[in-house]
Design an enzyme around this catalytic site. Structure first.
Site, PDB file in Angstrom:
ATOM      1  N   HIS A 201      10.661   3.375 -10.685  1.00 41.19           N
ATOM      2  CA  HIS A 201       9.526   3.726 -11.556  1.00 41.19           C
ATOM      3  C   HIS A 201       9.874   4.832 -12.565  1.00 41.19           C
ATOM      4  CE1 HIS A 201       7.506   1.185  -8.810  1.00 41.19           C
ATOM      5  NE2 HIS A 201       7.173   2.088  -7.917  1.00 41.19           N
TER       6      HIS A 201
ATOM      7  N   LYS B 259       1.439  -1.269 -15.837  1.00 38.40           N
ATOM      8  CA  LYS B 259       0.333  -0.341 -16.083  1.00 38.40           C
ATOM      9  C   LYS B 259       0.080  -0.290 -17.583  1.00 38.40           C
ATOM     10  CE  LYS B 259       1.220   2.624 -12.086  1.00 38.40           C
ATOM     11  NZ  LYS B 259       0.051   2.783 -11.249  1.00 38.40           N
TER      12      LYS B 259
ATOM     13  N   ASP C 103      12.853   5.239  -3.488  1.00 37.76           N
ATOM     14  CA  ASP C 103      11.519   4.641  -3.540  1.00 37.76           C
ATOM     15  C   ASP C 103      10.879   4.771  -4.925  1.00 37.76           C
ATOM     16  OD1 ASP C 103       9.155   3.465  -2.269  1.00 37.76           O
ATOM     17  OD2 ASP C 103       8.238   5.443  -2.484  1.00 37.76           O
TER      18      ASP C 103
ATOM     19  N   ARG D 137       3.618 -17.229   7.962  1.00 39.19           N
ATOM     20  CA  ARG D 137       4.059 -17.765   9.250  1.00 39.19           C
ATOM     21  C   ARG D 137       2.899 -18.302  10.100  1.00 39.19           C
ATOM     22  NH1 ARG D 137       7.950 -13.625  11.951  1.00 39.19           N
ATOM     23  NH2 ARG D 137       6.565 -12.461  10.631  1.00 39.19           N
TER      24      ARG D 137
HETATM   25  C1  BG6 Z   1       5.428   2.311  -4.767  1.00 40.43           C
HETATM   26  C2  BG6 Z   1       6.085   3.228  -3.794  1.00 40.43           C
HETATM   27  O1  BG6 Z   1       6.386   1.514  -5.423  1.00 40.43           O
HETATM   28  O2  BG6 Z   1       4.696   3.066  -5.719  1.00 40.43           O
HETATM   29  C3  BG6 Z   1       5.048   4.100  -3.103  1.00 40.43           C
HETATM   30  O3  BG6 Z   1       6.802   2.469  -2.819  1.00 40.43           O
HETATM   31  C4  BG6 Z   1       4.189   4.818  -4.114  1.00 40.43           C
HETATM   32  O4  BG6 Z   1       5.671   5.030  -2.225  1.00 40.43           O
HETATM   33  C5  BG6 Z   1       3.652   3.849  -5.159  1.00 40.43           C
HETATM   34  O5  BG6 Z   1       3.128   5.447  -3.428  1.00 40.43           O
HETATM   35  C6  BG6 Z   1       2.940   4.586  -6.277  1.00 40.43           C
HETATM   36  O6  BG6 Z   1       2.299   3.679  -7.115  1.00 40.43           O
HETATM   37  P1  BG6 Z   1       0.984   4.067  -7.936  1.00 40.43           P
HETATM   38  O7  BG6 Z   1       0.665   2.838  -8.706  1.00 40.43           O
HETATM   39  O8  BG6 Z   1      -0.062   4.421  -6.907  1.00 40.43           O
HETATM   40  O9  BG6 Z   1       1.347   5.233  -8.783  1.00 40.43           O
END
Ligand code: BG6
Length: 484
Positions: free
Chosen positions: A240, A182, A235, A51
């Site tokens: 993940h 990763k 989250d 922006r």
């Molecule tokens: C993110 C989450 O997707 O992944 C965070 O929103 C979290 O809350 C993070 O801390 C962890 O990622 P990594 O790569 O540090 O394990």
């Protein structure tokens, strides 16, 4: 061992949200590291869009500062850094209006791969897509990259997918789950499907249970506003941990091809059984000596959002019938560690008698930090005292085994952004996967909302709430210790 670099085709990449946190921390430092590795040439064009009004020179300064801060090692290569910065341009854009779009169109010239990175909130995805289309900036085979959260429940995820599908086909949409980028997470597939050793034992007949842990020492910090509406389930687990579960549990795909892999992952998600309330433990961290409580950080004194969750999941299929998958993740825990532990069953009969002791093999795959694998095996205790059994680890640290390259694992974003340019979707989530994951998550969240469950408080620097230990004790099992 020197990592092989396969150059990508020339490209034009537009990063929307170019002044945001993700762009500064991850996207631009990762792009620079790939440039440094020689993966793309000086003909690449990278355009920041946001922006605020800024000219190209100020944007380049802004990105230089970000690379100095978040990739200081790479930033030492000052000559290459200046050459990289010259590839950057900037346009001030109004995502919901018409300002800046004609300028953006004029900047894009090449007949090359064209990608748009939506590093913005999901509320803007449709607006950006619509304008790219309306201003004829989107080409037939251009790609869009989007980041989580992909919705907060099934309905909102479907809306997002529908919004994007109006303008882009599924094979143009790259949904990032950075865990898939990763190096060690990709290694899960290599370990399972590149070795004969594990796969014959990888089923309900030989595996007792599987643990998946993603523990963090940090709290929610400045992200409390977002996190409080989300919690650990949305989250971390829905995305993940779910991805890790899929890679551990899926059937071997016929080939390492985007749809073959994603079809198998989808089958795992769809086979997940609903989770019983007694198999879910939610926690929230208290204040500690070195930090505020969750509620203080989230600035919500009444918050019932979980900063920790542990649950027991089951996959209803032939391979995993009856085998529990224990998942846990949380913030402000004892150690930062992500690992998968496969606990095998004990041998059916001990020829040494019960007094010799019995034990089971345990395969621990450490994803971060100190990536590696340990296999616990049983041997004879040395000495003349008779046949007594002890457990010892067969240890392999990837960094040691791979030498220097192992120690310098590339950031997930480096791999993922280059995959976008290469047009390889294997490590990105397909729309149906995301929706299936929400379809499993929604009733779990709705259940505790309806019961008005309150998370158990836990002390920072611990393993989380007591009940999480009980979740396994009850089944005669125990979590692996959280060790850095
Ligand atoms: C993110 C989450 O997707 O992944 C965070 O929103 C979290 O809350 C993070 O801390 C962890 O990622 P990594 O790569 O540090 O394990």
């Amino acid at each position: 061992m020197v990592a092989r670099v396969i150059p990508v085709d020339p490209f034009e990449l537009v990063v929307f949200g170019a002044s945001g946190d993700l762009a500064r921390r991850k996207i631009f430092p990762s792009l620079f590291r790939r440039y440094l590795a020689g993966q793309f040439p000086n003909t690449a064009r990278i355009i920041g869009a946001a922006r605020s009004e800024m000219d190209a020179a100020s944007f380049q300064e802004f990105i230089k500062a970000a690379i100095d801060e978040f990739s200081p090692g790479a930033a030492q290569n000052t000559k290459q850094l200046s050459a990289f910065l010259k590839l950057l341009d900037y346009v001030a854009i109004d995502a919901r209006g018409d300002g800046g779009w004609a300028e953006l169109k004029a900047m894009l010239k090449g007949e090359c791969v064209r990608a748009f990175y939506f590093s913005v909130g999901p509320g803007l995805f449709s607006d950006l897509a619509e304008r790219l289309y309306k201003h004829q900036i989107a080409t037939a085979n251009c790609r869009v990259v989007i980041e989580k959260p992909f919705g907060r429940d099934l309905e909102s995820a479907q809306n997002l997918n529908r919004g994007l599908a109006q303008y882009f086909s599924e094979d143009q949409i790259y949904r990032i789950d950075h865990y898939l980028g990763k190096e060690t997470v990709q290694n899960l597939m290599a370990v399972r499907f590149g070795n004969l050793l594990f796969e014959p034992l990888w089923n309900a007949q030989f595996v007792d249970h599987i643990q998946i842990t993603v523990a963090e020492t940090v709290g929610v910090g400045g992200r409390g506003g977002y996190y409080d509406k989300s919690g650990a389930m949305r989250d971390m687990v829905q995305n993940h941990l779910m991805q890790l579960l899929c890679l551990i549990a899926m059937e071997p795909p016929s080939k390492f091809d985007p749809d073959a892999v994603r079809d198998e992952k989808l089958k795992v998600i769809r086979a997940l059984e609903p989770v019983e309330p007694e198999d879910i433990v939610r926690g929230q961290y208290r204040a500690g000596d070195d930090g505020a409580s969750y509620r203080e950080e989230a600035e919500n004194a009444q918050s019932t959002t979980e900063s920790f969750i542990a649950l027991k999941a089951h996959i209803a299929n032939w391979r995993w019938n009856g085998i529990p998958f224990y998942l846990r993740t949380g913030k402000r825990l004892r150690a930062r560690v992500s690992e998968i532990v496969v606990v095998f069953k004990e041998p059916p009969h001990s020829i040494f008698g019960v007094d010799a002791g019995r034990s089971a093999n345990i395969l621990t795959i450490r994803l971060q930090p100190d990536e590696g694998m340990t296999l616990q095996v049983t041997i004879k205790e040395p000495g003349p005292g008779g046949m007594r059994l002890i457990e010892v680890p067969l240890d392999m640290s990837f960094a040691e085994a791979l030498g220097e390259t192992g120690a310098e694992m590339p950031d997930a974003y480096e791999r993922l952004i280059m995959d976008v340019i290469r047009g390889n979707q294997t490590l990105f989530m397909r729309g149906d996967e995301v929706e299936a994951a929400w379809a499993w998550t929604d009733p779990i969240v709705a259940g505790w909302e309806k019961r008005r469950d309150v998370p158990q408080l836990y002390h920072p620097g611990t393993n989380g709430p007591e009940d999480s230990l009980m979740l396994l004790h009850r089944d005669g099992r125990r979590w692996r210790d959280l060790e850095a």
